[in-house]
Structure formats: structure tokens, C-alpha cells
Motif scaffolding. Sequence first.
Motif, PDB file in Angstrom:
ATOM      1  N   GLN A   1      23.477  -4.935  21.165  1.00 32.74           N
ATOM      2  CA  GLN A   1      24.399  -4.977  20.377  1.00 32.74           C
ATOM      3  C   GLN A   1      24.086  -5.562  18.947  1.00 32.74           C
ATOM      4  OE1 GLN A   1      24.066  -5.515  23.455  1.00 32.74           O
ATOM      5  NE2 GLN A   1      25.861  -6.228  24.607  1.00 32.74           N
ATOM      6  N   SER A   2      22.977  -6.010  18.702  1.00 29.06           N
ATOM      7  CA  SER A   2      22.473  -6.261  17.306  1.00 29.06           C
ATOM      8  C   SER A   2      20.986  -6.294  17.196  1.00 29.06           C
ATOM      9  CB  SER A   2      22.786  -7.896  17.406  1.00 29.06           C
ATOM     10  OG  SER A   2      22.091  -8.842  18.007  1.00 29.06           O
ATOM     11  N   HIS A   3      20.649  -6.087  16.041  1.00 29.20           N
ATOM     12  CA  HIS A   3      19.133  -6.075  15.546  1.00 29.20           C
ATOM     13  C   HIS A   3      18.847  -6.836  14.227  1.00 29.20           C
ATOM     14  CE1 HIS A   3      19.815  -3.096  12.034  1.00 29.20           C
ATOM     15  NE2 HIS A   3      20.900  -2.768  12.881  1.00 29.20           N
ATOM     16  N   HIS A   4      17.874  -7.500  14.266  1.00 34.51           N
ATOM     17  CA  HIS A   4      17.352  -8.446  13.209  1.00 34.51           C
ATOM     18  C   HIS A   4      16.193  -7.911  12.874  1.00 34.51           C
ATOM     19  CE1 HIS A   4      20.846 -10.585  15.034  1.00 34.51           C
ATOM     20  NE2 HIS A   4      20.355 -10.128  16.236  1.00 34.51           N
ATOM     21  N   SER A   5      15.691  -7.804  11.504  1.00 29.51           N
ATOM     22  CA  SER A   5      14.287  -7.283  11.135  1.00 29.51           C
ATOM     23  C   SER A   5      14.343  -7.297   9.875  1.00 29.51           C
ATOM     24  CB  SER A   5      14.234  -5.551  11.560  1.00 29.51           C
ATOM     25  OG  SER A   5      15.205  -4.855  11.230  1.00 29.51           O
ATOM     26  N   ASN A   6      13.044  -6.703   9.002  1.00 34.50           N
ATOM     27  CA  ASN A   6      12.907  -6.825   7.711  1.00 34.50           C
ATOM     28  C   ASN A   6      13.516  -5.446   6.797  1.00 34.50           C
ATOM     29  OD1 ASN A   6      10.902  -8.796   7.278  1.00 34.50           O
ATOM     30  ND2 ASN A   6       9.999  -7.908   8.849  1.00 34.50           N
ATOM     31  N   THR A   7      13.715  -5.667   5.921  1.00 31.75           N
ATOM     32  CA  THR A   7      14.320  -4.392   4.871  1.00 31.75           C
ATOM     33  C   THR A   7      13.264  -4.120   3.848  1.00 31.75           C
ATOM     34  OG1 THR A   7      16.517  -5.696   5.088  1.00 31.75           O
ATOM     35  CG2 THR A   7      16.158  -4.131   2.980  1.00 31.75           C
ATOM     36  N   LEU A   8      12.864  -2.964   4.073  1.00 33.05           N
ATOM     37  CA  LEU A   8      12.014  -2.268   3.065  1.00 33.05           C
ATOM     38  C   LEU A   8      12.707  -1.736   1.984  1.00 33.05           C
ATOM     39  CD1 LEU A   8       9.004  -1.428   3.255  1.00 33.05           C
ATOM     40  CD2 LEU A   8       9.836   1.020   4.416  1.00 33.05           C
ATOM     41  N   LEU A   9      12.222  -2.180   0.517  1.00 29.87           N
ATOM     42  CA  LEU A   9      12.950  -1.870  -0.654  1.00 29.87           C
ATOM     43  C   LEU A   9      12.483  -0.796  -1.069  1.00 29.87           C
ATOM     44  CD1 LEU A   9      12.663  -5.714  -2.126  1.00 29.87           C
ATOM     45  CD2 LEU A   9      14.615  -4.520  -0.734  1.00 29.87           C
ATOM     46  N   ASP A  10      13.364   0.023  -1.872  1.00 31.34           N
ATOM     47  CA  ASP A  10      13.127   1.260  -2.628  1.00 31.34           C
ATOM     48  C   ASP A  10      14.081   1.680  -3.726  1.00 31.34           C
ATOM     49  OD1 ASP A  10      15.470   3.069  -1.965  1.00 31.34           O
ATOM     50  OD2 ASP A  10      14.941   2.264  -0.099  1.00 31.34           O
ATOM     51  N   ASP A  11      13.865   2.654  -4.407  1.00 37.68           N
ATOM     52  CA  ASP A  11      14.734   2.790  -5.609  1.00 37.68           C
ATOM     53  C   ASP A  11      15.831   3.743  -5.432  1.00 37.68           C
ATOM     54  OD1 ASP A  11      13.159   4.780  -5.789  1.00 37.68           O
ATOM     55  OD2 ASP A  11      11.997   4.478  -7.799  1.00 37.68           O
ATOM     56  N   GLY A  12      15.617   4.339  -4.418  1.00 36.22           N
ATOM     57  CA  GLY A  12      16.502   5.507  -4.066  1.00 36.22           C
ATOM     58  C   GLY A  12      15.783   6.679  -3.561  1.00 36.22           C
ATOM     59  N   ARG A  13      14.648   6.781  -4.392  1.00 36.92           N
ATOM     60  CA  ARG A  13      13.571   8.043  -4.163  1.00 36.92           C
ATOM     61  C   ARG A  13      12.233   7.590  -3.605  1.00 36.92           C
ATOM     62  NH1 ARG A  13      12.669  10.428  -9.870  1.00 36.92           N
ATOM     63  NH2 ARG A  13      12.457   8.158 -10.028  1.00 36.92           N
ATOM     64  N   THR A  14      11.614   6.458  -3.976  1.00 34.86           N
ATOM     65  CA  THR A  14      10.275   6.121  -3.366  1.00 34.86           C
ATOM     66  C   THR A  14      10.352   4.739  -2.856  1.00 34.86           C
ATOM     67  OG1 THR A  14       9.788   5.603  -5.560  1.00 34.86           O
ATOM     68  CG2 THR A  14       9.196   7.689  -4.896  1.00 34.86           C
ATOM     69  N   LEU A  15       9.586   4.323  -2.097  1.00 36.31           N
ATOM     70  CA  LEU A  15       9.369   2.821  -1.821  1.00 36.31           C
ATOM     71  C   LEU A  15       8.759   1.978  -2.871  1.00 36.31           C
ATOM     72  CD1 LEU A  15       7.759   3.288   1.927  1.00 36.31           C
ATOM     73  CD2 LEU A  15      10.172   3.229   1.198  1.00 36.31           C
ATOM     74  N   SER A  16       9.312   0.782  -2.871  1.00 34.61           N
ATOM     75  CA  SER A  16       8.995  -0.122  -4.083  1.00 34.61           C
ATOM     76  C   SER A  16       7.469  -0.801  -3.763  1.00 34.61           C
ATOM     77  CB  SER A  16      10.052  -1.007  -4.502  1.00 34.61           C
ATOM     78  OG  SER A  16      10.141  -1.887  -3.371  1.00 34.61           O
TER      79      SER A  16
ATOM     80  N   MET B   1       0.935  -1.250   0.021  1.00 32.95           N
ATOM     81  CA  MET B   1       0.034  -0.010   0.040  1.00 32.95           C
ATOM     82  C   MET B   1       0.839   1.325  -0.043  1.00 32.95           C
ATOM     83  SD  MET B   1      -2.796  -1.468   2.707  1.00 32.95           S
ATOM     84  CE  MET B   1      -3.779   0.079   3.033  1.00 32.95           C
ATOM     85  N   LEU B   2       1.943   1.127   0.349  1.00 29.00           N
ATOM     86  CA  LEU B   2       3.104   2.244   0.424  1.00 29.00           C
ATOM     87  C   LEU B   2       3.953   2.505  -0.927  1.00 29.00           C
ATOM     88  CD1 LEU B   2       4.300   2.044   4.106  1.00 29.00           C
ATOM     89  CD2 LEU B   2       2.393   2.986   3.244  1.00 29.00           C
ATOM     90  N   LYS B   3       3.497   1.765  -1.871  1.00 30.38           N
ATOM     91  CA  LYS B   3       4.252   2.058  -3.141  1.00 30.38           C
ATOM     92  C   LYS B   3       4.388   3.324  -3.536  1.00 30.38           C
ATOM     93  CE  LYS B   3       4.975   0.043  -7.750  1.00 30.38           C
ATOM     94  NZ  LYS B   3       4.358  -1.050  -8.795  1.00 30.38           N
TER      95      LYS B   3
END
Length: 297
Positions: A193-208, A136-138
Motif C-alpha cells: 500500500q505504500s513505499h518509502h525509499s530514496n530518489t535518484l536524481l537525473d536531468d531527464g537523460r542521464t543520472l546526475s 560513480m553512476l554520473k
Amino acid sequence: MSHVLTLIAPPGRLSSAILARVRDALSALGADLGAPDWLAEAEALDLPFSHLNPEQAVAAARAALQAEPVDAIAQPAEGRRKLLLIADMDSTIVTSETLDELAAYAGLKDRVAEITRRSMNGKLDFAAALRERVAMLKGLSVDALEATWKQTHLMPGARALVRTMSAHGAHCALASGGFTFFTGRVAELCGFQSHHSNTLLDDGRTLSGTVAEPVFDRDAKLATLTRLAAEKGLPLSATIAVGDGANDLAMIGAAGLGVAYRAKPVVANAARARVDHADLRALLYAQGYRASDIAAD
């Protein structure tokens, strides 16, 4: 004494009168009681006991407490200090759901928050719900990430929890169904000391509108707990996990001390320990830390 019941309240709210009610309730069930040990004046104390199981002790304490804003956690007296902390981030270490707040910049906060609510209450598959919300955030500007971060606040006691455990030799890790953009910053701010989560993808300007696979979900949180414990040569009994949503249930159930923190009903009802009133320093008091041991928040 074989076990200890820890009573924890907001500062100034725990009294000798409340303690007396709890003592009477446990005594009525046949418990042998030791002398109370105040960990923080009018805030936290340990009550040693034997001849009663922890579930009975907590149930009796809660009945005696009635509407008092006091949390009760019972556990074996031996092995209370933990050497590995695994913590959820959203609505646990930070006060908000960062994905919901991010969605506000797309004018979709209410729609996304409803999906989040259902997911955190165990009504939806977490991974599917995450993909749906992210889609929904594309097209949303990546600037919204930084704007969301500026409005993100730590839960009271978060820094104190992490800094105190780290200072006493524990490894502290974030395990979040949220995104690395936020977990990295929260980890740095608190001292994880560490963090583990999801990676939100983008094209450098907007969310994919997509998230890197595989989704970091309930099973991944549990796997992180077990992997880190194994890497550090620790039994699961030496670990503590805390969270508020259904995707935290597996790690909460597997940890030596699993804590539902201001949690959704499905989590609060399943967890062996819960904190509804105090801040995150409650997890330190549950491990037997005294106020004088606790780092600044």
C-alpha cells in the motif's frame, strides 16, 4: 500454552521424524509441549510450549535440526497476527541488489557491489556508501533504469506474503535504501500500500550522480515503522519487519516480530527470528496462517 515454536521448511522437507527430534530436545529442557498443529503438510507446523523461553526453544530446535533445511521461530502465542508489515526490498522482496545491477550498465558492477557488501554487513556508514555508489553512476543513461527493472525478479513468496496480509487487514509497506523508480514498481507488482525509499536524481537523460537528501537510511526505516504504527493506532507488538542488511537492524529490532531473511551474518546473529531456508511465506506461517489461507504468489 504460552508460546509457540513454528518449524518451516521448503515444501516436502518437514517430516514427523524431524518433529520428534525437536520435541525431544525441548522436553529435555523441561518444556511442557502441546499437540503439533500442521499449518502446511510437510512444510510448516506449530508446536505449542510452556516453561521455556523463546531463545532457549530456538537454540534447542536448531541443535536438534542439525543440517536439516528447517527454520525455527519461537514467540508468545498471543498476538502473532500482525497488522503492519515493513519490508526491505533489495535481496528481500526482490532477489537482487538493484543498485549493483544498475551499475553493471556503467561497467562498474563489481566495484559497486563490493561497497554494497561492506555496507550491508555494517562495515560502512550506509548514507555515505550510498552517495559514493551513486556518484560513480554520473552520466549513465536513464534508459539503464528500465533495463535493470526488466531483469529484476521477485523473491519467491513475496506476492503471497503481501497479498495475504493485505487481505486480512494489514498495511504493507516497502522501506528501502534503494530508489523510488524500483520501489514504486515492486509495490504495484506485489500489492504494497505504500513505499518509502530514496530518489535518484537525473536531468531527464542521464543520472546526475546524486540522490535527494536526506538519504533514506537505517534511522528512516525505523522512523517509518514507528510513524505508520502510530498513524494506524497500533502498538509495535502488532508489527512485523523483514530485511537482510545492517540498515534493517533498527526496524527489525523494534518490530513485534523482526525477521532476518537470508540475511548477512551481522543481521542473522542479532535478529530474534531468522529465515534461512524457506521462502517469504515463512513470515505467514510464523503468524499462524495455514496453507489454505495464503494467496497465490
